[in-house]
Design an enzyme around this catalytic site. Structure first.
Site, PDB file in Angstrom:
ATOM      1  N   GLU A 138     122.461  -8.084 131.503  1.00  0.00           N
ATOM      2  CA  GLU A 138     121.314  -7.281 131.993  1.00  0.00           C
ATOM      3  C   GLU A 138     121.901  -6.643 133.032  1.00  0.00           C
ATOM      4  O   GLU A 138     121.612  -5.311 133.341  1.00  0.00           O
ATOM      5  CB  GLU A 138     120.336  -8.228 131.887  1.00  0.00           C
ATOM      6  CG  GLU A 138     119.057  -7.328 132.573  1.00  0.00           C
ATOM      7  CD  GLU A 138     118.558  -6.184 131.708  1.00  0.00           C
ATOM      8  OE1 GLU A 138     118.041  -6.970 130.469  1.00  0.00           O
ATOM      9  OE2 GLU A 138     118.537  -5.276 132.036  1.00  0.00           O
ATOM     10  N   ASP A 193     122.478  -2.607 133.395  1.00  0.00           N
ATOM     11  CA  ASP A 193     121.530  -1.793 134.547  1.00  0.00           C
ATOM     12  C   ASP A 193     122.338  -1.000 135.537  1.00  0.00           C
ATOM     13  O   ASP A 193     122.188   0.374 135.508  1.00  0.00           O
ATOM     14  CB  ASP A 193     120.676  -2.673 135.189  1.00  0.00           C
ATOM     15  CG  ASP A 193     119.495  -3.502 134.479  1.00  0.00           C
ATOM     16  OD1 ASP A 193     119.357  -2.941 133.235  1.00  0.00           O
ATOM     17  OD2 ASP A 193     118.864  -4.173 135.108  1.00  0.00           O
ATOM     18  N   SER A 201     115.802  -2.347 127.853  1.00  0.00           N
ATOM     19  CA  SER A 201     116.522  -2.388 129.245  1.00  0.00           C
ATOM     20  C   SER A 201     117.535  -1.636 129.497  1.00  0.00           C
ATOM     21  O   SER A 201     118.023  -1.387 130.308  1.00  0.00           O
ATOM     22  CB  SER A 201     117.386  -3.802 129.119  1.00  0.00           C
ATOM     23  OG  SER A 201     116.600  -4.888 129.425  1.00  0.00           O
ATOM     24  N   ASP A 224     109.974  16.257 122.441  1.00  0.00           N
ATOM     25  CA  ASP A 224     108.752  15.189 122.097  1.00  0.00           C
ATOM     26  C   ASP A 224     109.718  14.551 120.927  1.00  0.00           C
ATOM     27  O   ASP A 224     110.372  15.075 119.880  1.00  0.00           O
ATOM     28  CB  ASP A 224     107.987  16.270 121.290  1.00  0.00           C
ATOM     29  CG  ASP A 224     106.787  15.550 120.753  1.00  0.00           C
ATOM     30  OD1 ASP A 224     106.649  14.420 121.168  1.00  0.00           O
ATOM     31  OD2 ASP A 224     105.867  16.146 119.974  1.00  0.00           O
ATOM     32  N   ILE A 225     109.296  12.990 120.660  1.00  0.00           N
ATOM     33  CA  ILE A 225     110.035  12.382 119.957  1.00  0.00           C
ATOM     34  C   ILE A 225     108.859  12.303 118.687  1.00  0.00           C
ATOM     35  O   ILE A 225     107.815  11.543 118.979  1.00  0.00           O
ATOM     36  CB  ILE A 225     110.285  10.711 120.342  1.00  0.00           C
ATOM     37  CG1 ILE A 225     111.115  11.100 121.668  1.00  0.00           C
ATOM     38  CG2 ILE A 225     110.708  10.106 119.356  1.00  0.00           C
ATOM     39  CD1 ILE A 225     112.540  11.465 121.571  1.00  0.00           C
TER      40      ILE A 225
END
Ligand SMILES: *[C@@H]1O[C@H](CO)[C@@H](O)[C@H](O)[C@H]1NC(C)=O
Ligand SMILES: *[C@@H]1O[C@H](CO)[C@@H](O)[C@H](O)[C@H]1NC(C)=O
Ligand SMILES: *[C@@H]1O[C@H](CO)[C@@H](O)[C@H](O)[C@H]1NC(C)=O
Length: 579
Positions: A301, A305, A512, A554-555
């Site tokens: 993680e 990041d 994440s 736009d998705i």
């Protein structure tokens, strides 16, 4: 230890008759109670009476409504105060408790033999921190503290299934911890996972070379549909040609928690494979509350990041906050420990600084229903303070679609309902969902999304949510709260991220990945504004749902099933904001 859980509940009132309390302080009213032990935890017996708790008491913030008003004024692009963020001192003044609240709580502590002057007071005096024994806390809160063990994380914590406050204190106290919130840094969900099925690539030098002149989105290579690198994201979100200029004042913060360390050697390897111009750039690690920095133990993680915030925002300075707690509680040791809840230490640390990063990303969360309402409210209010001070706060939306597992409610009725995530559901943060593929980019199936059962729908999103609900019609009616705060607010790529962990590249997925990606782009936008002598963007949501919407793609397809059903809740409105 024998399970004395039930026995203790009966015995404790007798044991705890010590100082004779006046009627005022023994007139208890329940503040929060569970009707069963939270999932995953098993009661192991009573907590030792002399075990020390790191108690936090949040006093009601007298002018909190004014803080929220100020937050929306400085975050609304059409308001004359837009961008005029508050200083730490101005925020502290607005979150200070009423003097009556301070006096009453001090009297109550004194009645329990606690020297109120020893309490550490932060956030304008609205948060108190003081060491209290289990024996004292049990009497103060008419609570039964027991030891609970988590079957997966092997963690031990000291908590109570219910706590009360004297009736006279209810209007003055927001929350007391540790009490009924069983979430811990260890048991919380990180929103990333490895994808062994996606073969990692060695480097993307060829792709990066193709993108030296990113004239249009059409140049995004098709390989980005499978494996994502900074070059893909920079092409897709059109940041390739932007050169940051405000690197002396701008910075991006990554909030990391217990046992997740961002590794610098891996970052250098990552740069040499995927962002060659950044080789040599590092990041600052700030250790909060005993947080570690073990460079021999890279976290998936943490590396994801930092590699992607920095991969996008380079050369913007990045800061990794490694937040610890004191050592885990060991039930048969006499060592006093606290068993802290996540966020509180980090938030209190950040809010105490006079200068803070303009952009933050966090990739942790939990089912909202597992976080007591009073706790969630106070933590959410702390995020409002960060926004008022001009920081943009990104949270991943979760990796379980509309809910993980069977999605039964924990109110005793076992009803199936979609399960929103917290802090994603807090209206004062910007929640980032996940997408996949390019040309077109579509919603990824695990992307967390839904409606809060705790927080009402903020007005900044009411038009977008109305459009969404109209399109949705009666689909899934009754499974979610149409009047709650809806999320995610935005979405970004969330699958096939190439991450270097311990020298090897792996494919990683999760919202994440999406949250640091979005935060990286926001850090560049902040750089642009700061380099022009303007304020940073601050709390983003009011601008995202209004003038900023035009900057988004736009998705329009994809779905995010969950709760063991095949539902379609992830859908984007014509106003171009993804919900
Ligand atoms: C204190 O809590 C116990 C349960 O733990 C309850 O039975 C009792 O009525 C409470 N006392 C008061 C005064 O509310
Ligand atoms: C990408 O950004 C540049 C400015 O850096 C702009 O001129 C161009 O129109 C943008 N492309 C798209 C497709 O938005
Ligand atoms: C729905 O959300 C509102 C806040 O908007 C809350 O007051 C209400 O309790 C929620 N309903 C349920 C069933 O959780």
């Amino acid at each position: 230890m024998l399970s004395t859980c039930l026995l203790a509940a009966v015995l404790l009132p007798f044991v705890s008759a010590k100082p004779l309390l006046t009627k005022r302080w023994s007139d208890y009213e329940v503040k929060h109670a569970w009707n069963s032990v939270p999932k995953g935890w098993k009661c192991q017996g009573s907590a030792p009476a002399d075990h020390l708790l790191d108690m936090r008491i949040a006093l009601k913030q007298d002018k909190f409504d004014d803080l929220v008003t100020a937050l929306y004024e400085v975050s609304d692009p059409t308001h004359e105060k837009y961008g005029q963020h508050l200083t730490k001192e101005q925020v502290d003044a607005l979150v200070a408790p009423h003097p009556t609240s301070v006096d009453l709580v001090d009297e109550w502590l004194t009645a329990h033999g606690i020297d109120a002057s020893t309490a550490e007071r932060t956030n304008g005096g609205s948060w108190l921190r003081l060491p209290v024994t289990v024996d004292q806390a049990s009497r103060m809160l008419n609570a039964t503290y027991e030891i609970y063990h988590h079957e997966n994380t092997e963690e031990y914590i000291v908590r109570t299934l219910s706590y009360s406050l004297p009736a006279a204190l209810h209007p003055h106290v927001g929350v007391v911890t540790p009490t009924t919130y069983f979430g811990t840094m260890r048991s919380m969900r990180k929103t990333s996972f490895l994808q062994p099925e996606i073969k990692p690539i060695d480097n993307d030098h060829e792709i990066a070379a193709q993108l030296t002149d990113p004239a249009s989105l059409a140049t995004v290579p098709s390989s980005c549909s499978t494996t994502i690198t900074p070059a893909c994201l920079r092409a897709l979100y059109n940041t390739t040609s932007y050169v940051p200029k405000a690197t002396d004042v701008n910075s991006l913060g990554v909030a990391g928690y217990l046992d997740e360390f961002a590794n610098n050697a891996d970052l250098q390897t990552f740069f040499s494979r995927f962002r060659m111009d950044a080789v040599g750039a590092t990041f600052q690690t700030v250790q909060v509350n005993g947080g570690g920095n073990d460079q021999s133990d890279p976290g998936v993680e943490a590396n994801l990041d930092i590699q992607y915030t920095e991969g996008i925002s380079f050369p913007t300075p990045n800061v990794y906050f490694s937040t610890g707690g004191s050592p885990p509680f060991v039930p048969d040791s006499q060592t006093p420990t606290n068993t802290n809840e996540p966020y509180l230490d980090w938030l209190n640390f950040i809010l105490a600084q006079s200068s803070i990063p303009q952009t933050f990303t966090t990739s942790y969360g939990d089912d909202e229903q597992t976080v007591p309402f009073d706790f969630a409210t106070q933590v959410c209010n702390l995020f409002a303070q960060l926004g008022a001070r001009g920081s943009s706060i990104m949270f991943s939306s979760g990796d379980d679609g509309v809910g993980g597992g069977s999605c039964t409610t924990n109110d005793g009725t076992n009803t199936v309902r979609f399960q929103p995530n917290f802090p994603a559901s807090c209206p004062f943060v910007t929640t980032v969902g996940g997408t996949v593929r390019v040309n077109p980019e579509v919603a990824v199936s695990f992307s967390g999304g839904g409606f809060s059962n705790y927080f009402a729908q903020p007005s900044y999103q009411s038009a977008a949510v109305k459009t969404f609900l109209t399109r949705l019609g009666t689909t899934n009616a009754g499974l979610f709260n149409t009047t709650g705060r809806a999320y995610p607010d935005v979405a970004a790529q969330g699958q096939g991220f190439q991450v270097v962990i311990g020298g090897r590249t792996s494919s990683v997925a999760g919202t994440s990945a999406s949250s640091p990606t979005f935060a990286g782009v926001i850090a560049l936008l902040n750089d642009f504004r700061l380099s022009q002598g303007k304020s940073p963007l601050g709390f983003l949501n009011p601008i995202l749902y209004s003038t900023g919407a035009a900057g988004f793609n736009d998705i329009t397809s994809g779905s995010n099933p969950g709760c063991q059903t095949n539902v379609r809740l992830f859908y984007c409105s014509p106003s171009q904001v993804c919900l």
